[in-house]
Write a protein that holds these residues in place. Sequence first.
Motif, PDB file in Angstrom:
ATOM      1  N   UNK A   1      -1.680   8.356   6.697  1.00 19.16           N
ATOM      2  CA  UNK A   1      -3.146   8.399   6.659  1.00 19.16           C
ATOM      3  C   UNK A   1      -3.780   7.028   6.888  1.00 19.16           C
ATOM      4  N   UNK A   2      -3.052   5.947   6.593  1.00 20.39           N
ATOM      5  CA  UNK A   2      -3.586   4.605   6.787  1.00 20.39           C
ATOM      6  C   UNK A   2      -3.982   4.373   8.244  1.00 20.39           C
ATOM      7  N   UNK A   3      -3.339   5.101   9.170  1.00 17.76           N
ATOM      8  CA  UNK A   3      -3.678   4.987  10.593  1.00 17.76           C
ATOM      9  C   UNK A   3      -5.111   5.458  10.841  1.00 17.76           C
ATOM     10  N   UNK A   4      -5.545   6.456  10.078  1.00 12.17           N
ATOM     11  CA  UNK A   4      -6.901   6.981  10.218  1.00 12.17           C
ATOM     12  C   UNK A   4      -7.923   6.167   9.436  1.00 12.17           C
TER      13      UNK A   4
ATOM     14  N   UNK B   1       0.833  -1.199   0.000  1.00 16.33           N
ATOM     15  CA  UNK B   1       0.000   0.000   0.000  1.00 16.33           C
ATOM     16  C   UNK B   1       0.866   1.246   0.000  1.00 16.33           C
ATOM     17  N   UNK B   2       0.246   2.367  -0.363  1.00 12.72           N
ATOM     18  CA  UNK B   2       0.919   3.670  -0.306  1.00 12.72           C
ATOM     19  C   UNK B   2       0.012   4.622   0.457  1.00 12.72           C
ATOM     20  N   UNK B   3       0.599   5.366   1.368  1.00 13.11           N
ATOM     21  CA  UNK B   3      -0.192   6.247   2.227  1.00 13.11           C
ATOM     22  C   UNK B   3       0.529   7.572   2.406  1.00 13.11           C
ATOM     23  N   UNK B   4      -0.183   8.697   2.233  1.00 11.56           N
ATOM     24  CA  UNK B   4       0.463   9.996   2.474  1.00 11.56           C
ATOM     25  C   UNK B   4       0.612  10.256   3.968  1.00 11.56           C
ATOM     26  N   UNK B   5       1.567  11.068   4.313  1.00 10.45           N
ATOM     27  CA  UNK B   5       1.689  11.541   5.685  1.00 10.45           C
ATOM     28  C   UNK B   5       0.767  12.739   5.872  1.00 10.45           C
ATOM     29  N   UNK B   6       0.019  12.736   6.972  1.00 13.80           N
ATOM     30  CA  UNK B   6      -0.949  13.805   7.236  1.00 13.80           C
ATOM     31  C   UNK B   6      -0.842  14.242   8.698  1.00 13.80           C
ATOM     32  N   UNK B   7      -1.512  15.339   9.010  1.00 12.18           N
ATOM     33  CA  UNK B   7      -1.626  15.801  10.390  1.00 12.18           C
ATOM     34  C   UNK B   7      -3.032  15.478  10.882  1.00 12.18           C
ATOM     35  N   UNK B   8      -3.138  14.684  11.938  1.00 11.95           N
ATOM     36  CA  UNK B   8      -4.430  14.266  12.479  1.00 11.95           C
ATOM     37  C   UNK B   8      -4.802  15.121  13.676  1.00 11.95           C
ATOM     38  N   UNK B   9      -6.090  15.496  13.733  1.00  9.62           N
ATOM     39  CA  UNK B   9      -6.583  16.317  14.839  1.00  9.62           C
ATOM     40  C   UNK B   9      -7.885  15.741  15.361  1.00  9.62           C
ATOM     41  N   UNK B  10      -8.104  15.862  16.651  1.00 13.51           N
ATOM     42  CA  UNK B  10      -9.340  15.391  17.263  1.00 13.51           C
ATOM     43  C   UNK B  10     -10.510  16.264  16.849  1.00 13.51           C
ATOM     44  N   UNK B  11     -11.651  15.619  16.554  1.00 16.87           N
ATOM     45  CA  UNK B  11     -12.860  16.375  16.206  1.00 16.87           C
ATOM     46  C   UNK B  11     -13.343  17.224  17.368  1.00 16.87           C
ATOM     47  N   UNK B  12     -12.971  16.850  18.590  1.00 20.61           N
ATOM     48  CA  UNK B  12     -13.406  17.596  19.772  1.00 20.61           C
ATOM     49  C   UNK B  12     -12.374  18.634  20.217  1.00 20.61           C
TER      50      UNK B  12
ATOM     51  N   UNK C   1      -8.051   2.793   9.236  1.00 17.15           N
ATOM     52  CA  UNK C   1      -8.326   1.470   9.796  1.00 17.15           C
ATOM     53  C   UNK C   1      -8.298   1.519  11.317  1.00 17.15           C
ATOM     54  N   UNK C   2      -8.925   0.524  11.909  1.00 15.31           N
ATOM     55  CA  UNK C   2      -8.830   0.347  13.347  1.00 15.31           C
ATOM     56  C   UNK C   2      -9.633   1.363  14.134  1.00 15.31           C
ATOM     57  N   UNK C   3      -9.194   1.679  15.337  1.00 20.40           N
ATOM     58  CA  UNK C   3      -9.993   2.499  16.254  1.00 20.40           C
ATOM     59  C   UNK C   3      -9.992   3.990  15.943  1.00 20.40           C
ATOM     60  N   UNK C   4      -9.247   4.424  14.926  1.00 20.97           N
ATOM     61  CA  UNK C   4      -9.137   5.855  14.675  1.00 20.97           C
ATOM     62  C   UNK C   4      -9.907   6.309  13.428  1.00 20.97           C
ATOM     63  N   UNK C   5     -10.821   5.483  12.988  1.00 20.72           N
ATOM     64  CA  UNK C   5     -11.597   5.855  11.798  1.00 20.72           C
ATOM     65  C   UNK C   5     -12.608   6.956  12.108  1.00 20.72           C
ATOM     66  N   UNK C   6     -12.999   7.074  13.363  1.00 20.20           N
ATOM     67  CA  UNK C   6     -13.965   8.095  13.757  1.00 20.20           C
ATOM     68  C   UNK C   6     -13.349   8.979  14.841  1.00 20.20           C
ATOM     69  N   UNK C   7     -13.817  10.207  14.875  1.00 22.53           N
ATOM     70  CA  UNK C   7     -13.360  11.119  15.927  1.00 22.53           C
ATOM     71  C   UNK C   7     -12.172  11.973  15.558  1.00 22.53           C
ATOM     72  N   UNK C   8     -11.727  11.865  14.292  1.00 25.77           N
ATOM     73  CA  UNK C   8     -10.560  12.642  13.869  1.00 25.77           C
ATOM     74  C   UNK C   8     -10.784  13.248  12.489  1.00 25.77           C
ATOM     75  N   UNK C   9     -10.151  14.361  12.261  1.00 22.36           N
ATOM     76  CA  UNK C   9     -10.033  14.936  10.919  1.00 22.36           C
ATOM     77  C   UNK C   9      -8.540  14.973  10.605  1.00 22.36           C
ATOM     78  N   UNK C  10      -8.225  15.156   9.336  1.00 21.14           N
ATOM     79  CA  UNK C  10      -6.807  15.266   9.002  1.00 21.14           C
ATOM     80  C   UNK C  10      -6.565  16.463   8.096  1.00 21.14           C
ATOM     81  N   UNK C  11      -5.374  16.975   8.199  1.00 21.54           N
ATOM     82  CA  UNK C  11      -4.935  18.106   7.394  1.00 21.54           C
ATOM     83  C   UNK C  11      -3.769  17.643   6.524  1.00 21.54           C
TER      84      UNK C  11
END
Length: 299
Positions: free
Chosen positions: A242-245, A162-173, A247-257
């Motif tokens: 971005x693959x971290x967002x 797979x190929x995944x870009x690097x992103x900045x993840x932030x909590x929706x809250x 799959x798994x437990x981080x699919x919800x509750x986050x946005x990414x930049x």
Amino acid sequence: MDFFELQAFLKLSRKLHFAKAASEVNLSSSALSRLITRLEEETGTVLFDRNNREVSLTQDGLRFAEFASKCLEEKQELLFDFEHKSDEVRGMLHVFASVTACYSIMPPFIRELKEKYPHIQLSIETGDPALAIPAVKEGRAELAVAAIPYENKLEFDTVHVSRSPLVFAASCDGPYTKIAGSPQDIVSSVPLILPKAGLARRRFDSWVKSRNVKPVVSAEAEGNEAVMALAALGVGIGLVPKIVLDYGPYREGFVYHSAGNALGYYDIGFVQKAQVSGSESVKRVRTAVTEILHSLNKL
């Protein structure tokens, strides 16, 4: 010395933390310390340098770790041979993968492995992706899921997945759901949570140095999951693939930049040593694993 003592020694040699290693072998820290002392008395050498702040292997400790690994591996193979005298492929496959990789990359491989070779046992160590390549180099794992290295290519057999870009993840809250500006503006004005080591950190450090940017670093963490845990608390925005967002437990509750093209992509896949060594059983397992990896790569 016995097999349990060797196993406990190896656990400490990998964790380099008495409390953590002791809990995994069901001992108290003091009992593990006494066990190590007995081993040092029996071998006549110091295996660990230890003080109140850290534990590290001595040169003799590194040699003893190689001996302990080989001893336990040969014991496992011997027991397999005694129990199962057949032509079926049997053995233990040690894999290093992050928690995210266990959710995203590993499932198709594990399903195929268990269907075709049900007698291959899996031993999976999870941890910081930055430790995946060292785990293969040091022989702690025969196979790892990692960012595919572009240096020392002849040293590894790699299969791209797979190929995944690097992103900045932030909590929706949290306070960082809406941020504007170029990646350069973002890293110099918004608190960052960075991995302590690994490809993402090396790229980040190289990029800010080349642009003469002074980043606002709020925290550092070992592993993507730790970065995400801090991001969930609103400490800052976390640098992760971005693959971290996805799959798994981080699919919800986050946005990414987006980090734009500044930090590039992760090419993710399976990594194993190019050269095969070990017993006939180990070689047969390696052949089976390689066959499955390359068949999945064609799908």
